[in-house]
Design an enzyme around this catalytic site. Structure first.
Site, PDB file in Angstrom:
ATOM      1  N   SER A 139      33.632  53.081  36.970  1.00 43.06           N
ATOM      2  CA  SER A 139      32.692  52.211  36.258  1.00 43.06           C
ATOM      3  C   SER A 139      31.556  53.014  35.639  1.00 43.06           C
ATOM      4  O   SER A 139      31.079  53.988  36.233  1.00 43.06           O
ATOM      5  CB  SER A 139      32.113  51.202  37.249  1.00 43.06           C
ATOM      6  OG  SER A 139      31.010  50.524  36.676  1.00 43.06           O
ATOM      7  N   TYR A 178      31.052  48.924  29.339  1.00 41.86           N
ATOM      8  CA  TYR A 178      30.717  47.592  28.844  1.00 41.86           C
ATOM      9  C   TYR A 178      30.174  47.746  27.430  1.00 41.86           C
ATOM     10  O   TYR A 178      29.875  48.861  26.989  1.00 41.86           O
ATOM     11  CB  TYR A 178      29.637  46.952  29.733  1.00 41.86           C
ATOM     12  CG  TYR A 178      30.099  46.591  31.123  1.00 41.86           C
ATOM     13  CD1 TYR A 178      31.000  45.558  31.332  1.00 41.86           C
ATOM     14  CD2 TYR A 178      29.612  47.278  32.235  1.00 41.86           C
ATOM     15  CE1 TYR A 178      31.405  45.211  32.617  1.00 41.86           C
ATOM     16  CE2 TYR A 178      30.009  46.935  33.521  1.00 41.86           C
ATOM     17  CZ  TYR A 178      30.901  45.898  33.697  1.00 41.86           C
ATOM     18  OH  TYR A 178      31.307  45.552  34.962  1.00 41.86           O
ATOM     19  N   THR A 209      35.510  46.574  29.416  1.00 45.39           N
ATOM     20  CA  THR A 209      35.444  45.281  30.111  1.00 45.39           C
ATOM     21  C   THR A 209      34.520  44.361  29.314  1.00 45.39           C
ATOM     22  O   THR A 209      33.349  44.678  29.112  1.00 45.39           O
ATOM     23  CB  THR A 209      34.878  45.472  31.538  1.00 45.39           C
ATOM     24  OG1 THR A 209      35.681  46.448  32.214  1.00 45.39           O
ATOM     25  CG2 THR A 209      34.888  44.176  32.323  1.00 45.39           C
ATOM     26  N   LYS A 213      39.896  44.952  29.410  1.00 48.73           N
ATOM     27  CA  LYS A 213      39.923  44.291  30.733  1.00 48.73           C
ATOM     28  C   LYS A 213      39.159  42.974  30.644  1.00 48.73           C
ATOM     29  O   LYS A 213      38.050  42.933  30.105  1.00 48.73           O
ATOM     30  CB  LYS A 213      39.280  45.225  31.759  1.00 48.73           C
ATOM     31  CG  LYS A 213      39.176  44.678  33.165  1.00 48.73           C
ATOM     32  CD  LYS A 213      38.809  45.796  34.126  1.00 48.73           C
ATOM     33  CE  LYS A 213      38.524  45.285  35.525  1.00 48.73           C
ATOM     34  NZ  LYS A 213      37.192  44.673  35.654  1.00 48.73           N
ATOM     35  N   HIS A 223      37.361  39.181  36.394  1.00 52.78           N
ATOM     36  CA  HIS A 223      36.308  39.993  37.018  1.00 52.78           C
ATOM     37  C   HIS A 223      36.230  39.710  38.525  1.00 52.78           C
ATOM     38  O   HIS A 223      35.152  39.656  39.116  1.00 52.78           O
ATOM     39  CB  HIS A 223      34.958  39.718  36.344  1.00 52.78           C
ATOM     40  CG  HIS A 223      34.104  40.951  36.196  1.00 52.78           C
ATOM     41  ND1 HIS A 223      33.932  41.596  35.001  1.00 52.78           N
ATOM     42  CD2 HIS A 223      33.378  41.657  37.092  1.00 52.78           C
ATOM     43  CE1 HIS A 223      33.129  42.638  35.170  1.00 52.78           C
ATOM     44  NE2 HIS A 223      32.790  42.706  36.430  1.00 52.78           N
ATOM     45  N   ASP A 276      44.367  42.189  37.478  1.00 51.47           N
ATOM     46  CA  ASP A 276      43.534  42.424  38.655  1.00 51.47           C
ATOM     47  C   ASP A 276      42.913  41.116  39.092  1.00 51.47           C
ATOM     48  O   ASP A 276      42.717  40.204  38.302  1.00 51.47           O
ATOM     49  CB  ASP A 276      42.471  43.505  38.387  1.00 51.47           C
ATOM     50  CG  ASP A 276      41.417  43.078  37.380  1.00 51.47           C
ATOM     51  OD1 ASP A 276      40.476  42.364  37.770  1.00 51.47           O
ATOM     52  OD2 ASP A 276      41.529  43.461  36.196  1.00 51.47           O
ATOM     53  N   GLY A 277      42.633  41.050  40.411  1.00 51.12           N
ATOM     54  CA  GLY A 277      42.044  39.838  40.986  1.00 51.12           C
ATOM     55  C   GLY A 277      42.877  39.326  42.141  1.00 51.12           C
ATOM     56  O   GLY A 277      44.006  38.873  41.947  1.00 51.12           O
ATOM     57  N   ARG A 304      45.561  41.872  47.737  1.00 56.22           N
ATOM     58  CA  ARG A 304      45.123  42.319  49.066  1.00 56.22           C
ATOM     59  C   ARG A 304      46.258  42.949  49.867  1.00 56.22           C
ATOM     60  O   ARG A 304      46.058  43.401  50.972  1.00 56.22           O
ATOM     61  CB  ARG A 304      44.567  41.130  49.887  1.00 56.22           C
ATOM     62  CG  ARG A 304      43.326  40.489  49.281  1.00 56.22           C
ATOM     63  CD  ARG A 304      42.116  41.423  49.351  1.00 56.22           C
ATOM     64  NE  ARG A 304      40.925  40.787  48.828  1.00 56.22           N
ATOM     65  CZ  ARG A 304      40.588  40.757  47.537  1.00 56.22           C
ATOM     66  NH1 ARG A 304      41.351  41.346  46.629  1.00 56.22           N
ATOM     67  NH2 ARG A 304      39.482  40.161  47.136  1.00 56.22           N
ATOM     68  N   GLY A 311      40.191  45.914  43.561  1.00 59.94           N
ATOM     69  CA  GLY A 311      38.739  46.058  43.630  1.00 59.94           C
ATOM     70  C   GLY A 311      38.258  46.018  45.074  1.00 59.94           C
ATOM     71  O   GLY A 311      38.164  47.045  45.754  1.00 59.94           O
ATOM     72  N   ARG A 312      38.010  44.800  45.573  1.00 61.18           N
ATOM     73  CA  ARG A 312      37.421  44.702  46.916  1.00 61.18           C
ATOM     74  C   ARG A 312      38.271  45.375  47.983  1.00 61.18           C
ATOM     75  O   ARG A 312      37.733  45.926  48.944  1.00 61.18           O
ATOM     76  CB  ARG A 312      37.197  43.231  47.283  1.00 61.18           C
ATOM     77  CG  ARG A 312      36.114  42.570  46.429  1.00 61.18           C
ATOM     78  CD  ARG A 312      35.993  41.134  46.855  1.00 61.18           C
ATOM     79  NE  ARG A 312      35.091  40.369  46.036  1.00 61.18           N
ATOM     80  CZ  ARG A 312      35.399  39.834  44.855  1.00 61.18           C
ATOM     81  NH1 ARG A 312      36.611  40.023  44.333  1.00 61.18           N
ATOM     82  NH2 ARG A 312      34.514  39.131  44.193  1.00 61.18           N
TER      83      ARG A 312
END
Ligand SMILES: Cc1cc2nc3c(=O)[nH]c(=O)nc-3n(C[C@H](O)[C@H](O)[C@H](O)COP(=O)(O)O)c2cc1C
Length: 401
Positions: free
Chosen positions: A110, A132, A158, A256, A280, A311-312, A315, A334-335
């Protein structure tokens, strides 16, 4: 404080441990989400609504999980999604990049990250830099050229962010910078989390909350909120602006944040290499449908012209298999890796990538394939009404620039 057995078997377990380890404001910043939290939940739940259609005989002894994304080889179709991981771990994105390099996967960095692009590329040459639409064109060109000079292999732009901030479960207070006064103020949240604090103490650093990749030539790195303020005040881009950025970059380019078929087609028109179906991570306009619901129609519309990623909500490795079966070339996480980073630094991110790999391998095995490229909708049970198509009609003139 070293954990007795730092290994975890699922991302859910990593998240539980991260919650115990991180000060609430850091944990809350990663948990994120917006408004009711419907999208962040649907992103994850929708994967659970899809079923597998496994085969009983004919499993393959050899299975190849590797692929390429925007011309870059990856050992499996899982990329690190760009996130600003301020204050999670002193090594931040460098630890993530090392873990990704050790596991042969691509790093997404990022522009709001806590580590400079040069250090991250040194840790993982297979890095894509994310930007961005922020500041004037000269500032954007300067950031882009700096990343190019550092050796990044692709640009991720993004564009879905719309500055939606409220959360029904409350947002943590994040200071602009950390000085003695803020440390005293934060002490009640930080002192019960000595493991997190100790990591920073050991390195002799405190999280400085600056964003070095937004540094103007000759100037200091702005604070996270300083950079965020510039971004908020920047007039949003038109398709012509995005085309300009795409042309200035020239190399592999991913857009993205796509949720609509008409936007996906416009992205093809301006010559993107790839797009990511993304909301996002549910942090933006709440009640946007889960990305896995939106993926099939976008992949059908443009998947033969550009690489479609998602993405999103990813897990586990089975989620990766489902996204590929519905038309994704690869996914970004991501997370999932942020929880791993919080719990055990570089090794924690490697642990998460290993969970993804073994889960994906099990799915490919059980579905009777020898390669991730063989996954198809026939491998899944898709419940009625699961798919959602947004912007499926012709692009109205009114929507043009
Ligand atoms: C804490 C946090 C910070 C993020 N920062 C960025 C960012 O700087 N740039 C970006 O393109 N996306 C950012 N994202 C979005 C992620 O790249 C990705 O789209 C999202 O996390 C995917 O959902 P998942 O967390 O369910 O995997 C961020 C997400 C989180 C949770």
């Amino acid at each position: 404080m070293p954990l007795r057995n730092p290994w975890f078997e699922t991302v859910a377990e990593a998240q539980r441990r991260a919650k115990r380890r991180l000060p609430y404001m850091v944990y809350g910043a990663l948990l994120a989400g917006s408004e009711r939290g419907r999208t962040v939940k649907d992103n994850m739940d929708a994967f659970g609504d899809l079923g597998f259609a496994p085969r009983v005989v004919g499993h393959r002894a050899e299975r190849d999980l590797s692929t390429t994304v925007m011309g870059v080889q990856t050992s499996m179709p899982v990329l690190i999604s760009p996130t600003g991981v301020q204050a999670v771990h002193p090594d931040g994105e460098v630890a993530v990049a090392r873990a990704a390099a050790n596991r042969g996967v691509i790093m997404g960095l990022s522009s709001f990250a806590s580590k400079p692009v040069e250090e991250v590329v040194a840790a993982n040459p297979d890095t894509f830099f994310q930007m961005y639409w922020s500041g004037d064109r000269d500032a954007m060109l300067q950031r882009m050229e700096r990343a190019r000079k550092a050796g990044v292999k692709g640009l991720i732009v993004t564009l879905d962010w719309s500055f939606s901030h409220g959360r029904d479960w409350g947002s943590p207070t994040i200071p602009d910078k950390i000085d003695f006064k803020t440390m005293v103020k934060m002490a009640p949240g930080v002192l019960p989390r000595p493991g997190w604090l100790w990591r920073f103490v050991k390195t002799g650093r405190i999280p400085d909350l600056t964003v070095p990749n937004m540094r103007p030539p000759g100037g200091p790195a702005p604070t996270f909120f300083g950079a965020y303020g510039e971004w908020m005040q920047t007039p949003p881009p038109t398709w012509d602006d995005v085309k300009w950025l795409r042309e200035e970059w020239g190399g592999p380019f991913m857009l993205k944040g796509v949720t609509r078929v008409d936007d996906a087609k416009r992205a093809v028109d301006i010559g993107v290499t790839a797009l990511s179906v993304s909301n996002h991570g549910g942090n933006n306009l709440d009640t946007t449908p889960a990305t896995i619901r939106l993926l099939p129609s976008i992949a059908e519309a443009v998947g033969d012209q550009v690489e479609v990623l998602l993405d999103g909500g990813v897990r586990r490795g089975g989620d990766v298999a489902k996204a590929l079966a519905l038309g994704a070339r690869a996914v970004l996480i991501g997370r999932a890796y942020l929880w791993g980073l919080a719990v055990n630094g570089q090794a924690g991110v490697e642990n998460v990538l290993d969970i993804m790999r073994s889960g994906l391998d099990s799915a490919v095995l059980g579905l009777g394939h020898s390669s991730v490229h063989e996954l198809s909708p026939d491998d899944l049970y898709v419940p009625p009404g699961f798919r959602v198509t947004l912007g499926g009609g012709a692009v109205a003139d009114a929507q043009a620039d």
